[in-house]
Enzyme design. Structure first.
Site, PDB file in Angstrom:
ATOM      1  N   SER A  20       0.765  -1.105  -0.104  1.00  9.01           N
ATOM      2  CA  SER A  20      -0.082  -0.124  -0.115  1.00  9.01           C
ATOM      3  C   SER A  20       0.861   1.299  -0.016  1.00  9.01           C
ATOM      4  O   SER A  20       2.009   1.344   0.729  1.00  9.01           O
ATOM      5  CB  SER A  20      -0.948  -0.080   1.316  1.00  9.01           C
ATOM      6  OG  SER A  20      -1.604   1.194   1.341  1.00  9.01           O
ATOM      7  N   THR A  22      -0.453   4.183   0.856  1.00 10.33           N
ATOM      8  CA  THR A  22      -0.967   5.153   2.062  1.00 10.33           C
ATOM      9  C   THR A  22       0.000   5.334   2.995  1.00 10.33           C
ATOM     10  O   THR A  22       0.239   6.719   3.364  1.00 10.33           O
ATOM     11  CB  THR A  22      -2.419   4.370   2.482  1.00 10.33           C
ATOM     12  OG1 THR A  22      -3.277   4.314   1.434  1.00 10.33           O
ATOM     13  CG2 THR A  22      -2.881   5.426   3.385  1.00 10.33           C
ATOM     14  N   LYS A  76     -14.083  -3.470   6.097  1.00 13.19           N
ATOM     15  CA  LYS A  76     -14.556  -2.381   6.056  1.00 13.19           C
ATOM     16  C   LYS A  76     -16.315  -2.195   6.656  1.00 13.19           C
ATOM     17  O   LYS A  76     -16.874  -1.320   7.176  1.00 13.19           O
ATOM     18  CB  LYS A  76     -14.869  -1.476   4.620  1.00 13.19           C
ATOM     19  CG  LYS A  76     -13.454  -0.906   4.163  1.00 13.19           C
ATOM     20  CD  LYS A  76     -13.612  -0.509   2.832  1.00 13.19           C
ATOM     21  CE  LYS A  76     -12.342   0.059   2.195  1.00 13.19           C
ATOM     22  NZ  LYS A  76     -12.394   0.834   1.023  1.00 13.19           N
ATOM     23  N   ASP A 112     -13.525   7.182   1.321  1.00 12.82           N
ATOM     24  CA  ASP A 112     -13.508   6.928   0.002  1.00 12.82           C
ATOM     25  C   ASP A 112     -14.646   7.637  -0.772  1.00 12.82           C
ATOM     26  O   ASP A 112     -14.544   8.071  -2.003  1.00 12.82           O
ATOM     27  CB  ASP A 112     -13.955   5.336  -0.043  1.00 12.82           C
ATOM     28  CG  ASP A 112     -12.864   4.481   0.468  1.00 12.82           C
ATOM     29  OD1 ASP A 112     -11.652   4.773   0.331  1.00 12.82           O
ATOM     30  OD2 ASP A 112     -13.399   3.301   0.866  1.00 12.82           O
ATOM     31  N   GLY A 138     -18.699  -3.593  -4.242  1.00 11.58           N
ATOM     32  CA  GLY A 138     -18.416  -3.903  -3.021  1.00 11.58           C
ATOM     33  C   GLY A 138     -18.272  -2.556  -2.151  1.00 11.58           C
ATOM     34  O   GLY A 138     -18.848  -1.824  -2.290  1.00 11.58           O
ATOM     35  N   GLY A 139     -17.300  -2.697  -1.191  1.00 12.69           N
ATOM     36  CA  GLY A 139     -16.967  -1.484  -0.250  1.00 12.69           C
ATOM     37  C   GLY A 139     -16.658  -0.286  -1.021  1.00 12.69           C
ATOM     38  O   GLY A 139     -17.218   0.737  -0.969  1.00 12.69           O
ATOM     39  N   GLY A 253      -7.500   5.793 -10.979  1.00 10.51           N
ATOM     40  CA  GLY A 253      -7.600   5.430  -9.677  1.00 10.51           C
ATOM     41  C   GLY A 253      -6.965   6.087  -8.670  1.00 10.51           C
ATOM     42  O   GLY A 253      -7.103   6.219  -7.408  1.00 10.51           O
TER      43      GLY A 253
END
Length: 291
Positions: A20, A22, A76, A112, A138-139, A253
């Site tokens: 990731s 992040t 989530k 998100d 989905g989430g 994205g």
């Protein structure tokens, strides 16, 4: 640059998240503000824990002094049962991706939605929004659908490889946005819906490095349409590249990835991050991964 004696210990709970981007995005932006900030991934795959253990991990993190956690797949929805408070938007979506710990209490948020919305406004400000098709519910898909309808999409068709999930999400979104049309698409109706749409959104993992391909046939696309993707590894997915080649406007994205990080950083620290700087750093990280 501001300075503070406050230190921040933040985590990311999810499955297969060691790559990731992040953590470095948060840590680098924090350094630019003079903040002491350490962001640690808690990879369920690495530590051999199921998603159902998210509550136990949150409580352990709180006891160890963590300030917040980002939450990703498959937790989530699972995390909701372990929170003391949930922001209205996250409660409506039944999905949380950021948990801030305040006075020992867990407060859930969903960045998100705002992350995708910010990218959509910035990159596709004049996009037609009469008819949009979204693949994946989905989430991430729930958040994207909410953002699209909040942005004024009039008719949203949702498709998922799990038809029941698409139907449930369409019904939930129709209830939240009664003035707009939300319906589930089927594999049979999807091609014609894509051809007729103003825009197409991919909210599935299709296009990721380990899941190559496109969620729909790019041959259905025309230059008059816009295309958005939530996949950011790689940023130039097969869908984005094909859409760009056909003359479509595209939203990669990376904008959602940066947007959710920007909003989570603000929630955690109370400091306003520099969105453009975080986007530039994100692109540098992507380039470094490509080698």
């Amino acid at each position: 640059m501001s300075t503070t004696s406050e230190s921040y210990l933040v985590g990311l709970i999810g499955d297969g998240i060691t790559r990731s981007l992040t953590p470095p995005m948060h840590e680098t932006e924090a350094r630019n503000h003079g903040l002491h900030y350490l962001y640690r991934p808690v990879d369920l795959e690495v530590i051999g824990r199921p998603g159902e253990d998210v509550g136990e991990l949150l409580r352990a993190g709180r006891d160890l002094g963590f300030n917040a956690f980002n939450i990703t797949h498959p937790c989530k929805q699972l995390v909701l049962d372990h929170l003391d408070e949930v922001a209205p938007e996250a409660a409506a979506l039944r999905a949380v991706n950021t948990v801030v710990i305040r006075d020992g209490r867990f407060v859930g948020h969903n960045t998100d939605v705002s992350g995708f919305a910010a990218g959509f406004r910035a990159v596709l400000p004049g996009a037609a929004k009469d008819r949009v098709v979204q693949v994946g519910t989905g989430g991430a898909g729930s958040a994207v659908a909410s953002a699209l309808l909040s942005a004024g999409v009039q008719t949203l068709h949702l498709f998922d490889v799990d038809p029941a999930r698409a139907g449930e999400r369409a019904a939930a979104m129709a209830e939240l946005f009664p003035g707009q049309q939300v319906a589930a698409a089927t594999a049979e109706t999807l091609p014609e819906l894509v051809r007729a749409a103003d825009g197409l959104v991919n909210a599935t993992p299709v296009g990721m490095h380990h899941h190559p391909g496109t969620p729909v046939d790019p041959g259905l696309l025309e230059a008059r349409q816009w295309v958005a993707d939530v996949v950011y590894l790689p940023v130039e997915t097969e869908l984005v590249a094909a859409a760009r080649a056909r003359g479509c406007q595209v939203l990669d994205g990376g904008h959602m990835a940066v947007g959710q990080a920007v909003d989570a950083f603000r929630l955690i620290t109370g400091v306003e991050p520099d969105r453009a700087r975080m986007r530039a750093h994100f692109l540098d990280l992507i380039a470094a991964q490509r080698g």
